[in-house]
Write a protein that holds these residues in place. Structure first.
Motif, short mmCIF file in Angstrom:
data_model
loop_
_atom_site.label_atom_id
_atom_site.label_comp_id
_atom_site.label_asym_id
_atom_site.label_seq_id
_atom_site.Cartn_x
_atom_site.Cartn_y
_atom_site.Cartn_z
N ARG A 86 0.86 -1.18 0.00
CA ARG A 86 0.00 0.00 0.00
C ARG A 86 0.89 1.23 0.00
O ARG A 86 2.05 1.17 0.42
CB ARG A 86 -0.88 0.03 1.25
N SER A 87 0.35 2.34 -0.44
CA SER A 87 1.10 3.60 -0.31
C SER A 87 1.45 3.79 1.15
O SER A 87 0.59 3.66 2.02
CB SER A 87 0.27 4.77 -0.82
N GLY A 88 2.70 4.02 1.42
CA GLY A 88 3.16 4.17 2.80
C GLY A 88 3.54 2.85 3.46
O GLY A 88 4.05 2.84 4.56
N GLY A 89 3.30 1.73 2.79
CA GLY A 89 3.67 0.42 3.33
C GLY A 89 5.15 0.16 3.12
O GLY A 89 5.89 1.00 2.60
N ASP A 90 5.60 -1.01 3.51
CA ASP A 90 7.01 -1.38 3.40
C ASP A 90 7.55 -1.25 1.99
O ASP A 90 8.72 -0.95 1.79
CB ASP A 90 7.23 -2.83 3.86
#
Length: 150
Positions: A86-90
């Motif tokens: 996801r956007s902002g995920g790892d």
């Protein structure tokens, strides 16, 4: 969907038999590319298959209408979780963003892109979870527009 399950192209056995691979593609209305998500893309041999088989004048460009109207689907397995894509995920991006080059390649071949099936976290999944994912996958292949499951 025509053909028996054994009528699939095993790109792992692909040895440059381009015309044979093209003949197989012509037999089906729905073409599923199933692969492990590998370094944010498909494995290198599948990329080579795309380069060798989906040629100018056959799959796209002048005279390249052989795949016109075919349905294309991507079915991928990741070791990472859905949250990590996801956007902002790892991984800082969504699966859709990572798949865009492959999707654009298939769109260039005049087909219809169906939603992708993504099996997240398969590396750590239990046997029961994998069996459930396999059942969802089979249903998805039969009716990809009706099933919104990852």
């Amino acid at each position: 969907m025509a053909g028996a399950p054994s009528d699939f192209i095993n790109y792992g056995l692909f040895r440059g038999e381009v015309e044979k691979e093209q003949r197989i593609l012509l037999q089906y209305d729905r073409i599923v590319f199933q692969f492990p998500f590998y370094w944010y893309s498909c494995p290198p041999l599948l990329k080579k298959w795309f380069d060798d088989v989906l040629t100018f004048g056959w799959a796209y460009g002048p005279g390249g209408g052989n795949l016109l109207g075919k349905e294309f689907m991507l079915a991928i397995m990741t070791g990472g979780t859905e949250v990590s894509y996801r956007s902002g995920g790892d991984n800082s991006s969504t699966i859709s963003e990572f798949l865009r080059p492959i999707e654009k390649t298939l769109a260039r071949c005049n087909g219809t892109l169906l939603p992708a099936f993504v099996a997240y976290g398969v590396k750590r999944a239990s046997a029961a979870e994998l069996a459930e994912t396999a059942a969802k996958y089979m249903e998805f292949i039969r009716s990809p527009r009706a099933v919104l499951v990852h």
